[in-house]
Design a protein around this motif. Sequence first.
Motif, PDB file in Angstrom:
ATOM      1  N   ARG A 107     -57.548  40.185 -26.294  1.00 10.29           N
ATOM      2  CA  ARG A 107     -57.344  40.617 -27.680  1.00 10.29           C
ATOM      3  C   ARG A 107     -58.697  40.731 -28.365  1.00 10.29           C
ATOM      4  NH1 ARG A 107     -52.605  37.278 -30.471  1.00 10.29           N
ATOM      5  NH2 ARG A 107     -53.025  38.833 -32.057  1.00 10.29           N
ATOM      6  N   SER A 109     -59.646  41.582 -31.223  1.00  9.60           N
ATOM      7  CA  SER A 109     -59.771  41.076 -32.599  1.00  9.60           C
ATOM      8  C   SER A 109     -60.184  39.617 -32.628  1.00  9.60           C
ATOM      9  CB  SER A 109     -58.449  41.257 -33.339  1.00  9.60           C
ATOM     10  OG  SER A 109     -57.416  40.519 -32.695  1.00  9.60           O
ATOM     11  N   ARG A 110     -60.075  38.920 -31.517  1.00 11.38           N
ATOM     12  CA  ARG A 110     -60.440  37.510 -31.456  1.00 11.38           C
ATOM     13  C   ARG A 110     -61.931  37.297 -31.207  1.00 11.38           C
ATOM     14  NH1 ARG A 110     -56.216  34.002 -30.221  1.00 11.38           N
ATOM     15  NH2 ARG A 110     -57.832  32.400 -30.477  1.00 11.38           N
TER      16      ARG A 110
END
Length: 124
Positions: A107, A109-110
């Motif tokens: 992910r 966005s992490r």
Amino acid sequence: QVQLVESGGGLLQTGDSLRLSCAASGRTLSHYAIGWVRLAPGKEREFVAATSVSETGMMYGDPVKGRFTISRDNAKNTVYLQMNSPRPEDTAVYYCAASVTNYIGSRQSRYNYWGQGTQVTVSS
């Protein structure tokens, strides 16, 4: 905060090998999990690999499993991506990214900090 700079990209042929580097400045890399993500023309960004702070956890994207290896040298403040048996479909801009929460998944966005990328072009 940490600044990341990728290097080592270039033009290679199938059967060659290449090692990308991700060097950190501003803060020591040992505080962060580091991931590699790539962006090919006309495609979405794709997770490649990630390593946790202590290298006890690693993850690889399915397209590169068994061919690419991620490693880190905290003493040199650098993370590497060894690319073996490259294929034309590996052609992309490769980015490294740092996670303050030791996240090593796909992910994107992490990941909190990103480098500018280095181009890798593989010809058959």
